[in-house]
Design a protein around this motif. Structure first.
Motif, PDB file in Angstrom:
ATOM      1  N   LEU A  66      88.186 153.917   9.589  1.00 49.69           N
ATOM      2  CA  LEU A  66      87.220 154.711  10.368  1.00 49.69           C
ATOM      3  C   LEU A  66      87.430 154.586  11.872  1.00 49.69           C
ATOM      4  O   LEU A  66      87.240 155.546  12.612  1.00 49.69           O
ATOM      5  N   ILE A  69      90.218 156.921  12.712  1.00 50.30           N
ATOM      6  CA  ILE A  69      89.754 158.303  12.568  1.00 50.30           C
ATOM      7  C   ILE A  69      88.868 158.692  13.753  1.00 50.30           C
ATOM      8  O   ILE A  69      89.018 159.776  14.324  1.00 50.30           O
ATOM      9  N   ASN A  70      87.949 157.805  14.139  1.00 49.51           N
ATOM     10  CA  ASN A  70      87.064 158.104  15.277  1.00 49.51           C
ATOM     11  C   ASN A  70      87.847 158.266  16.573  1.00 49.51           C
ATOM     12  O   ASN A  70      87.531 159.119  17.399  1.00 49.51           O
ATOM     13  N   LYS A  73      89.394 161.688  16.392  1.00 47.77           N
ATOM     14  CA  LYS A  73      88.381 162.723  16.635  1.00 47.77           C
ATOM     15  C   LYS A  73      88.140 162.910  18.131  1.00 47.77           C
ATOM     16  O   LYS A  73      88.002 164.032  18.604  1.00 47.77           O
ATOM     17  N   PHE A  79      89.298 166.591  10.878  1.00 49.55           N
ATOM     18  CA  PHE A  79      89.500 166.160   9.506  1.00 49.55           C
ATOM     19  C   PHE A  79      88.692 167.049   8.571  1.00 49.55           C
ATOM     20  O   PHE A  79      87.515 167.322   8.831  1.00 49.55           O
ATOM     21  N   LEU A 108      83.298 162.697   3.873  1.00 48.06           N
ATOM     22  CA  LEU A 108      83.431 163.043   5.293  1.00 48.06           C
ATOM     23  C   LEU A 108      82.071 163.074   5.981  1.00 48.06           C
ATOM     24  O   LEU A 108      81.921 162.602   7.107  1.00 48.06           O
ATOM     25  N   ASN A 111      80.471 159.418   6.337  1.00 47.29           N
ATOM     26  CA  ASN A 111      81.108 158.617   7.374  1.00 47.29           C
ATOM     27  C   ASN A 111      81.143 159.319   8.730  1.00 47.29           C
ATOM     28  O   ASN A 111      81.814 158.871   9.646  1.00 47.29           O
ATOM     29  N   ILE A 113      82.633 161.852   9.689  1.00 44.43           N
ATOM     30  CA  ILE A 113      83.970 162.301  10.078  1.00 44.43           C
ATOM     31  C   ILE A 113      83.939 163.813  10.312  1.00 44.43           C
ATOM     32  O   ILE A 113      84.532 164.327  11.244  1.00 44.43           O
ATOM     33  N   ASN A 114      83.230 164.514   9.436  1.00 47.23           N
ATOM     34  CA  ASN A 114      83.040 165.952   9.586  1.00 47.23           C
ATOM     35  C   ASN A 114      81.763 166.287   8.819  1.00 47.23           C
ATOM     36  O   ASN A 114      81.746 166.245   7.598  1.00 47.23           O
TER      37      ASN A 114
END
Length: 186
Positions: A66, A69-70, A73, A79, A108, A111, A113-114
């Motif tokens: 994560l 991923i962050n 972003k 994502f 997603l 978390n 993420i999206n």
């Protein structure tokens, strides 16, 4: 028990673990197989033996955490769902297909993420990897567009659940740039 702690088959080969210790060496066995084989195996283990194996258990396969991923972003990398276990959708029954897609979307969202994905990328993305049932489920779940791996140009008149792709490592990409420059997309 002669079968031991855990036993399963993968690619016509039977694996048997006599103890939890042997099972902890699982990663060494996983290195011998493709990521698709591993994903299928993990899904089978989870269903059959109630084994909890998380992506962190197989970090050597390049799964992002994560934090990574962050960071991505923040750099404007987006994502979108791709399937939870990466099963080929057309090979699943409707209930399992819905769960496969919805679990990916929910992961997603959970978390952060999206939180409102509009795109989906089919696992493998070949013409026989998705069907009208998968398109209907995607639509019901709020997905507006689905990407295939079929190497062609997409058009505005095309089915939004069968979008083609242009590879950036082939001559198609050069042709794609020329089409953009001269506004040759109709």
């Amino acid at each position: 028990d002669s079968a031991g702690f855990l036993e399963f088959k993968l690619n016509d080969k039977t694996f048997s673990f006599k103890s939890k210790q042997e099972f902890s060496n699982f990663k060494n066995i996983l290195k011998k197989f493709s990521i698709n084989d591993i994903n299928g195996l993990l899904y089978s283990l989870k269903l059959k033996y109630k084994v909890r194996v998380t992506p962190n258990d197989i970090k050597e396969y390049g799964i992002l955490n994560l934090s990574q991923i962050n960071y991505m972003k923040k750099e404007n990398i987006y994502f979108y769902p791709h399937g939870h276990i990466h099963h080929i959708l057309s090979k699943l029954d409707d209930k399992t297909m819905f769960k496969e897609i919805n679990s990916s979307i929910n992961h997603l969202k959970k978390n952060k993420i999206n939180v409102n994905p509009k795109f989906f990328a089919y696992t493998n993305g070949n013409l026989d990897d998705f069907d009208n049932r998968s398109k209907e489920i995607l639509s019901k779940l709020g997905i507006k567009y689905a990407l295939t791996a079929i190497p062609r140009y997409s058009s505005l008149k095309q089915d939004s659940y069968s979008l083609k792709r242009v590879s950036i490592d082939t001559n198609d990409f050069n042709s794609f740039l020329i089409r953009i420059y001269f506004n040759l997309f109709l």
